[in-house]
Motif scaffolding. Sequence first.
Motif, PDB file in Angstrom:
ATOM      1  N   ASP A 291       0.818  -1.218   0.000  1.00 26.34           N
ATOM      2  CA  ASP A 291       0.000   0.000   0.000  1.00 26.34           C
ATOM      3  C   ASP A 291       0.850   1.267   0.000  1.00 26.34           C
ATOM      4  N   GLY A 292       1.975   1.207  -0.721  1.00 20.45           N
ATOM      5  CA  GLY A 292       2.805   2.393  -0.880  1.00 20.45           C
ATOM      6  C   GLY A 292       3.788   2.656   0.231  1.00 20.45           C
ATOM      7  N   ASP A 293       3.917   1.743   1.205  1.00 18.56           N
ATOM      8  CA  ASP A 293       4.899   1.891   2.281  1.00 18.56           C
ATOM      9  C   ASP A 293       6.002   0.849   2.116  1.00 18.56           C
ATOM     10  N   TYR A 294       7.247   1.318   2.143  1.00 12.75           N
ATOM     11  CA  TYR A 294       8.397   0.417   2.022  1.00 12.75           C
ATOM     12  C   TYR A 294       8.574  -0.354   3.326  1.00 12.75           C
ATOM     13  N   LEU A 295       8.707  -1.696   3.225  1.00 16.21           N
ATOM     14  CA  LEU A 295       8.805  -2.547   4.411  1.00 16.21           C
ATOM     15  C   LEU A 295      10.114  -3.319   4.486  1.00 16.21           C
ATOM     16  N   GLY A 296      11.125  -2.865   3.761  1.00 19.44           N
ATOM     17  CA  GLY A 296      12.411  -3.540   3.821  1.00 19.44           C
ATOM     18  C   GLY A 296      12.583  -4.536   2.688  1.00 19.44           C
ATOM     19  N   GLU A 297      13.537  -5.452   2.854  1.00 18.45           N
ATOM     20  CA  GLU A 297      13.837  -6.449   1.821  1.00 18.45           C
ATOM     21  C   GLU A 297      13.422  -7.836   2.284  1.00 18.45           C
ATOM     22  N   ARG A 298      12.972  -8.632   1.326  1.00 16.26           N
ATOM     23  CA  ARG A 298      12.556 -10.012   1.604  1.00 16.26           C
ATOM     24  C   ARG A 298      13.107 -10.931   0.518  1.00 16.26           C
ATOM     25  N   GLU A 299      13.184 -12.206   0.833  1.00 18.74           N
ATOM     26  CA  GLU A 299      13.564 -13.212  -0.156  1.00 18.74           C
ATOM     27  C   GLU A 299      12.398 -14.109  -0.535  1.00 18.74           C
ATOM     28  N   LYS A 300      11.339 -14.119   0.293  1.00 18.85           N
ATOM     29  CA  LYS A 300      10.187 -14.966   0.005  1.00 18.85           C
ATOM     30  C   LYS A 300       8.949 -14.350   0.632  1.00 18.85           C
ATOM     31  N   ILE A 301       7.850 -14.295  -0.142  1.00 21.01           N
ATOM     32  CA  ILE A 301       6.581 -13.762   0.366  1.00 21.01           C
ATOM     33  C   ILE A 301       5.443 -14.607  -0.202  1.00 21.01           C
ATOM     34  N   ARG A 302       4.538 -15.018   0.663  1.00 16.45           N
ATOM     35  CA  ARG A 302       3.334 -15.735   0.217  1.00 16.45           C
ATOM     36  C   ARG A 302       2.171 -14.757   0.185  1.00 16.45           C
ATOM     37  N   PHE A 303       1.518 -14.667  -0.964  1.00 19.65           N
ATOM     38  CA  PHE A 303       0.368 -13.789  -1.137  1.00 19.65           C
ATOM     39  C   PHE A 303      -0.908 -14.619  -1.161  1.00 19.65           C
ATOM     40  N   ALA A 304      -1.966 -14.066  -0.562  1.00 20.90           N
ATOM     41  CA  ALA A 304      -3.267 -14.740  -0.557  1.00 20.90           C
ATOM     42  C   ALA A 304      -4.375 -13.698  -0.625  1.00 20.90           C
ATOM     43  N   SER A 305      -5.451 -14.075  -1.268  1.00 21.24           N
ATOM     44  CA  SER A 305      -6.663 -13.245  -1.303  1.00 21.24           C
ATOM     45  C   SER A 305      -7.527 -13.570  -0.088  1.00 21.24           C
ATOM     46  N   VAL A 306      -8.094 -12.521   0.530  1.00 22.20           N
ATOM     47  CA  VAL A 306      -8.979 -12.703   1.691  1.00 22.20           C
ATOM     48  C   VAL A 306     -10.332 -12.101   1.305  1.00 22.20           C
ATOM     49  N   PRO A 307     -11.260 -12.910   0.809  1.00 23.54           N
ATOM     50  CA  PRO A 307     -12.539 -12.366   0.304  1.00 23.54           C
ATOM     51  C   PRO A 307     -13.444 -11.884   1.424  1.00 23.54           C
ATOM     52  N   ALA A 308     -14.292 -10.883   1.076  1.00 28.13           N
ATOM     53  CA  ALA A 308     -15.333 -10.373   1.983  1.00 28.13           C
ATOM     54  C   ALA A 308     -14.789 -10.155   3.388  1.00 28.13           C
ATOM     55  N   ALA A 309     -13.684  -9.429   3.482  1.00 24.90           N
ATOM     56  CA  ALA A 309     -12.963  -9.310   4.741  1.00 24.90           C
ATOM     57  C   ALA A 309     -13.426  -8.147   5.615  1.00 24.90           C
ATOM     58  N   LEU A 310     -13.883  -7.046   5.002  1.00 17.99           N
ATOM     59  CA  LEU A 310     -14.069  -5.819   5.769  1.00 17.99           C
ATOM     60  C   LEU A 310     -15.191  -4.984   5.157  1.00 17.99           C
ATOM     61  N   ARG A 311     -15.998  -4.344   6.014  1.00 15.93           N
ATOM     62  CA  ARG A 311     -17.012  -3.404   5.550  1.00 15.93           C
ATOM     63  C   ARG A 311     -16.402  -1.999   5.504  1.00 15.93           C
ATOM     64  N   VAL A 312     -16.671  -1.278   4.429  1.00 16.23           N
ATOM     65  CA  VAL A 312     -16.191   0.093   4.307  1.00 16.23           C
ATOM     66  C   VAL A 312     -17.374   1.012   3.991  1.00 16.23           C
ATOM     67  N   ILE A 313     -17.373   2.173   4.625  1.00 17.35           N
ATOM     68  CA  ILE A 313     -18.409   3.156   4.404  1.00 17.35           C
ATOM     69  C   ILE A 313     -17.972   4.053   3.261  1.00 17.35           C
ATOM     70  N   CYS A 314     -18.839   4.221   2.266  1.00 13.92           N
ATOM     71  CA  CYS A 314     -18.453   5.017   1.094  1.00 13.92           C
ATOM     72  C   CYS A 314     -19.683   5.664   0.470  1.00 13.92           C
TER      73      CYS A 314
END
Length: 314
Positions: A291-314
Amino acid sequence: MRAVLLINPKATTTSERARDVLVRALRSEVDLSVRYTRRRGHATVLAREAAAEGVDAVVTLGGDGTVNEVVNGLMTTTSAGGQPPTAERLPALATVPGGSTNVFARALGLPREWPEGASMILEGLRLGRYRTIGLGRADDRYFTFCAGFGLDAAVIHRVEEARRRGRVSSPGLYFRAFTAQFLFGSERRHPAIRLERPGEDTEGDLATVIVQNTAPWTYVGDREANPNPEASFDLGLDAMAFRQLGVASTTRTVTQFLSNTPDPHGRQVLRLHDVDEFTLVAERPQAFQLDGDYLGEREKIRFASVPAALRVIC
């Protein structure tokens, strides 16, 4: 309705007077508590405390970094049984744009400027208007709109260092950082990343990877940048990778995703749409951002989708 307003006092586009106006407006609609962030990561703690108190909504005034911290605070709240609560049991999230880019708020359809965004949020609170969105997760950290491994994260690192030296965030600053990293970074000469998916062939020798949970990836002023234009809060994750960072091919691809009808493609481009999970593995440490913030360096990252996780007011 009980709500907590979490304010980043260093938000770049609001003043103390503007914050006072927002507080008064919110108090006309909800039972409001106001809390200020004091350091990086503090918004995560404050959001987790607000969720534990059982408030109905958490409102943020800040940029995308503040939103990311709040989301991680909400999503790591545990219920009495020790399990993560469902979206319906978490406080709804309302985001008043106060940063320099505000990608998440704008992806939700909120105006770029905070007064207009605040007006929409007030109306949403009054009417109980919200939507439920999916999130992305990188290892144990959640993200709302994007992640990057390689070049784009290294560019963000350069920009953050420049801002600490007093430079103002602007499209020109990002362009200069991109040019310097592209010309002198190791990504272009020695692609080091591979992408692994369950049941699929491994994609190797990737120079950089952009992951999106929604579109756009970012904005260049008012122009959307869309490496993965079909990404959506309602689907899995999208990813675009560069196999090589040649000058001609990279220029062509960047032009494609900055166009009014984005469709990045070519021999050096790998795109994945609506993916549940994948892992990025690097031969050497790579710059990493969420989300635009640098978090350092990594050698391995696992990505996953989290469906229907949060309600947002808009």
